[in-house]
Design an enzyme around this catalytic site. Structure first.
Site, PDB file in Angstrom:
ATOM      1  N   ASP A   7       0.862  -1.178   0.000  1.00 27.25           N
ATOM      2  CA  ASP A   7       0.000   0.000   0.000  1.00 27.25           C
ATOM      3  C   ASP A   7       0.899   1.229   0.000  1.00 27.25           C
ATOM      4  O   ASP A   7       2.055   1.185   0.455  1.00 27.25           O
ATOM      5  CB  ASP A   7      -0.906   0.008   1.239  1.00 27.25           C
ATOM      6  CG  ASP A   7      -1.881   1.174   1.227  1.00 27.25           C
ATOM      7  OD1 ASP A   7      -2.744   1.207   0.338  1.00 27.25           O
ATOM      8  OD2 ASP A   7      -1.766   2.063   2.097  1.00 27.25           O
ATOM      9  N   GLU A   9       0.982   5.739   0.502  1.00 29.92           N
ATOM     10  CA  GLU A   9       0.355   7.003   0.876  1.00 29.92           C
ATOM     11  C   GLU A   9       0.993   8.092   0.023  1.00 29.92           C
ATOM     12  O   GLU A   9       2.188   8.013  -0.323  1.00 29.92           O
ATOM     13  CB  GLU A   9       0.539   7.307   2.364  1.00 29.92           C
ATOM     14  CG  GLU A   9      -0.087   6.276   3.299  1.00 29.92           C
ATOM     15  CD  GLU A   9      -1.583   6.129   3.156  1.00 29.92           C
ATOM     16  OE1 GLU A   9      -2.238   7.078   2.652  1.00 29.92           O
ATOM     17  OE2 GLU A   9      -2.104   5.068   3.536  1.00 29.92           O
ATOM     18  N   HIS A  57      -3.701  10.636   6.245  1.00 26.11           N
ATOM     19  CA  HIS A  57      -2.625   9.763   6.747  1.00 26.11           C
ATOM     20  C   HIS A  57      -1.790  10.354   7.881  1.00 26.11           C
ATOM     21  O   HIS A  57      -0.981   9.654   8.496  1.00 26.11           O
ATOM     22  CB  HIS A  57      -1.696   9.324   5.609  1.00 26.11           C
ATOM     23  CG  HIS A  57      -1.228  10.434   4.718  1.00 26.11           C
ATOM     24  ND1 HIS A  57      -0.529  11.538   5.177  1.00 26.11           N
ATOM     25  CD2 HIS A  57      -1.343  10.591   3.367  1.00 26.11           C
ATOM     26  CE1 HIS A  57      -0.241  12.325   4.160  1.00 26.11           C
ATOM     27  NE2 HIS A  57      -0.722  11.794   3.056  1.00 26.11           N
ATOM     28  N   HIS A 150      -4.953   6.301   7.988  1.00 27.93           N
ATOM     29  CA  HIS A 150      -4.334   5.444   6.991  1.00 27.93           C
ATOM     30  C   HIS A 150      -2.831   5.375   7.256  1.00 27.93           C
ATOM     31  O   HIS A 150      -2.199   6.361   7.649  1.00 27.93           O
ATOM     32  CB  HIS A 150      -4.565   5.999   5.576  1.00 27.93           C
ATOM     33  CG  HIS A 150      -5.986   5.883   5.121  1.00 27.93           C
ATOM     34  ND1 HIS A 150      -6.337   5.534   3.838  1.00 27.93           N
ATOM     35  CD2 HIS A 150      -7.151   6.068   5.790  1.00 27.93           C
ATOM     36  CE1 HIS A 150      -7.648   5.505   3.733  1.00 27.93           C
ATOM     37  NE2 HIS A 150      -8.166   5.842   4.901  1.00 27.93           N
ATOM     38  N   ASP A 155      -2.108  -0.688   6.565  1.00 28.31           N
ATOM     39  CA  ASP A 155      -3.108  -1.051   5.562  1.00 28.31           C
ATOM     40  C   ASP A 155      -2.686  -2.290   4.784  1.00 28.31           C
ATOM     41  O   ASP A 155      -3.531  -3.106   4.386  1.00 28.31           O
ATOM     42  CB  ASP A 155      -3.352   0.125   4.615  1.00 28.31           C
ATOM     43  CG  ASP A 155      -4.157   1.240   5.276  1.00 28.31           C
ATOM     44  OD1 ASP A 155      -4.507   1.092   6.462  1.00 28.31           O
ATOM     45  OD2 ASP A 155      -4.421   2.256   4.613  1.00 28.31           O
TER      46      ASP A 155
END
Length: 232
Positions: A7, A9, A57, A150, A155
């Protein structure tokens, strides 16, 4: 089979508009089992963080100011990814940013043939349902109580559990294998028609007790105390 669940960000939605990747989290799986090997890194995006993205985030300009540039750690990331398939939720988004960063520092983009999108899998299994990571974790009973904001590695950890559930769970194929073995075992114990036909049955043997056997039988019966057959 080696797979990487990952994942990212970012500072926004589109690298074509100057948005950058600021975090990546990766988890290694081999044959659907987590190996314990992970890769996690923050990157200085060399630009300011929009408030909307920071609210998602929590990564601020100050926090990212002393982090390495993506170009500095690109080789390390590529070594970890190797040639494994890459699993992400809404994978087009993550691939778009990862490949944009690779191109910026002179590396070849990663082929989308290696992409596995859990969002697409979820759409085919649950058409019309809510398909966010949060919603799917709730559907499959995956604990996300510790997910306040997040985070790429967090995640990825949730997505690893979700990917396993979406693709059959931990015991994939086990029931079928057990049933197959059970049926084979039962079949092996049951004689076939040909085996029955080939079997030769002996005729019953006639038997008559001689005088000596009759005497010994009478003595044995008389020696039994309180026999049931004498009760009225």
């Amino acid at each position: 089979m080696r797979e990487i669940i990952f994942d990212t960000e970012t500072t926004g939605f589109d690298p074509q508009n100057g948005d950058r990747m600021v975090e990546i989290g990766c988890i290694e799986m081999i044959d659907r089992i987590e190996t314990g090997q992970t890769f996690h890194c923050y990157y200085n995006p060399e630009r300011s963080m929009p408030n909307a993205a920071e609210n998602v985030h929590g990564l601020s300009d100050m926090f990212l100011s002393d982090k390495k540039l993506f170009a500095t750690g690109a080789e390390e990331l590529l070594d970890f990814l190797g040639d494994a398939n890459l699993v992400a939720h809404n994978a087009q988004f993550d691939f778009k940013f990862l490949n944009a960063e690779l191109l910026l520092c002179g590396y070849k983009p990663i082929s989308q043939f290696r992409m596995i999108d859990t969002l697409a899998i979820a759409k085919s299994k649950h058409p019309g349902a809510k398909l966010s990571l949060d919603a799917l974790c709730s559907r499959y009973g995956i604990d996300r109580s510790h997910r306040v904001k997040h985070g790429a590695l967090l995640d990825a950890e949730l997505l690893t559990q979700l990917y396993i559930e979406l693709t059959g769970g931990r015991q994939i194929g086990l029931g079928l294998a057990e049933n197959t073995k059970r049926h084979e075992s039962i079949a092996s114990m049951q004689p076939t028609l040909q085996q029955v036909e080939r079997k030769q049955f002996m005729a019953p043997r006639e038997h008559h007790a001689d005088a000596d056997e009759l005497v010994r039988h009478k003595i044995f019966i008389e020696g039994i105390e309180n026999p049931l057959w004498t009760e009225v």
